[in-house]
Design an enzyme around this catalytic site. Structure first.
Site, PDB file in Angstrom:
ATOM      1  N   HIS A  35      -2.784  -2.531 -46.645  1.00 17.39           N
ATOM      2  CA  HIS A  35      -1.758  -3.418 -47.619  1.00 17.39           C
ATOM      3  C   HIS A  35      -1.717  -4.762 -47.079  1.00 17.39           C
ATOM      4  CE1 HIS A  35       2.602  -3.480 -49.039  1.00 17.39           C
ATOM      5  NE2 HIS A  35       2.554  -4.452 -48.050  1.00 17.39           N
ATOM      6  N   GLU A  36      -1.940  -4.953 -45.787  1.00 21.32           N
ATOM      7  CA  GLU A  36      -1.541  -6.249 -45.388  1.00 21.32           C
ATOM      8  C   GLU A  36      -2.641  -7.215 -45.620  1.00 21.32           C
ATOM      9  OE1 GLU A  36       1.111  -7.668 -44.321  1.00 21.32           O
ATOM     10  OE2 GLU A  36       2.197  -5.748 -44.287  1.00 21.32           O
ATOM     11  N   HIS A  74      -2.346  -8.400 -49.231  1.00 17.86           N
ATOM     12  CA  HIS A  74      -1.556  -9.569 -49.263  1.00 17.86           C
ATOM     13  C   HIS A  74      -2.411 -10.887 -48.965  1.00 17.86           C
ATOM     14  CE1 HIS A  74       2.208  -8.047 -50.081  1.00 17.86           C
ATOM     15  NE2 HIS A  74       2.460  -7.439 -48.712  1.00 17.86           N
ATOM     16  N   GLU A  96       4.807  -6.330 -53.313  1.00 18.72           N
ATOM     17  CA  GLU A  96       4.819  -5.065 -52.350  1.00 18.72           C
ATOM     18  C   GLU A  96       4.203  -4.013 -53.021  1.00 18.72           C
ATOM     19  OE1 GLU A  96       5.145  -5.163 -49.157  1.00 18.72           O
ATOM     20  OE2 GLU A  96       5.608  -7.112 -49.065  1.00 18.72           O
TER      21      GLU A  96
END
Length: 309
Positions: A142-143, A146, A225
């Site tokens: 997930h990070e 980003h 997100e």
């Protein structure tokens, strides 16, 4: 977006682009209004706006990482953490970011850096203690999403208008508090009160722009997100692991001391999940993250899609 194997999401991307367009339009209108109101002082407006933007774009990530107590760690110190990030970066075909750890019991993770060369992925010690390896992999994916999508740069640019409007609003209010609106000093030759009226208009416009920018930026953050969740789930092929991590992190916020949560909450926009107790009700319009239910619903759909593939 960088050329990686993170799956694109055209639906969410189009909504993010629309929100960015609205923020940009608001910025153009706001700066135009300032130039009209300040008239002969337009060079000052341009210089101040430019300086604030450069400072926020180049240094906000470093300030945030420092404020959250993140420090870079080596592969010798945290071999499993580095190993997981190495595997994910190879899978995503992207450069490896620097790796950091923050000494905090709040279970969370965040990414900073305006581009891949300056990127840092950080996890807290509280997250490392609580998650299983596959759950941690989902959070790190997930990070990394980003980072691949340059979300930090996008959110910095999007948030700049609100910062500028907030600064002008506060400056205007302080100007008024210290006698800047004194009618005797501000009357022109015709007896009008143009200076005071202009100052009040600037404060009103700035406050309105700040409020609209705040809501649009929060909306963009929620889209961001959801997009990162989707990209991470498709990259790892295990949306259930990310869903488990989300549920665990959100559920265990209630066990974190209130003082620690309050210290972490100013940085919620950076975090994998907001540092907030489930008992606290926050309007979705003001939240930096989608609701847990919405994120789990999306991951459930992805799990079904992968099961049929």
């Amino acid at each position: 977006m960088s050329r990686t194997r993170f799956a694109p999401d055209r639906g969410l991307t189009s909504r993010m682009l629309l929100t960015m367009f609205l923020i940009g339009l608001l910025y153009v209108v706001f700066v135009g209004a300032l130039l009209v109101l300040f008239k002969g002082y337009w060079p000052i407006v341009v210089i101040v706006a430019g300086a604030l933007f450069v400072a926020q774009f180049w240094f906000s990530d470093k300030i945030a990482a420092f404020s959250m107590g993140a420090h870079e760690v080596s592969a010798q110190e945290y071999p499993e953490l580095h190993g997981t990030i190495d595997r994910l970066c190879a899978l995503a075909d992207m450069p490896k970011p620097r790796v950091a750890v923050a000494q905090s019991d709040v279970p969370n993770a965040f990414a900073t850096g305006r581009n891949e060369k300056n990127a840092v992925v950080c996890v807290t010690t509280g997250l490392l203690r609580r998650l299983e390896p596959e759950e941690l992999e989902g959070v790190l994916a997930h990070e990394l999403s980003h980072v691949a999508h340059r979300d930090v740069a996008v959110m910095t640019i999007a948030g700049f208008l609100g910062v500028l409007a907030g600064v002008i609003t506060r400056a205007g209010l302080q100007f008024g508090m210290f006698g800047g609106f004194d009618r005797r000093d501000s009357r022109d030759a015709n007896g009008s009160d143009n200076t005071a009226v202009a100052a009040l208009v600037i404060i009103g416009v700035s406050a309105a722009v700040y409020a609209i920018s705040f809501l649009l930026t929060r909306l963009l953050s929620r889209y961001r997100e959801l997009s990162a969740d989707r990209s991470a789930a498709l990259l790892t092929g295990r949306p259930s692991a990310l869903a488990s991590a989300l549920t665990k992190v959100s559920g265990q916020m209630a066990a974190i001391p209130t003082e620690d949560l309050r210290r972490a909450q100013p940085f919620n926009a950076f975090y994998f999940a907001p540092a907030i107790s489930p008992r606290e009700l926050v309007s979705n319009a003001f939240s930096t993250h989608p609701s847990l239910e919405k994120r789990l619903e999306q991951l459930g759909r992805i799990s079904n899609e992968l099961g049929r593939a």
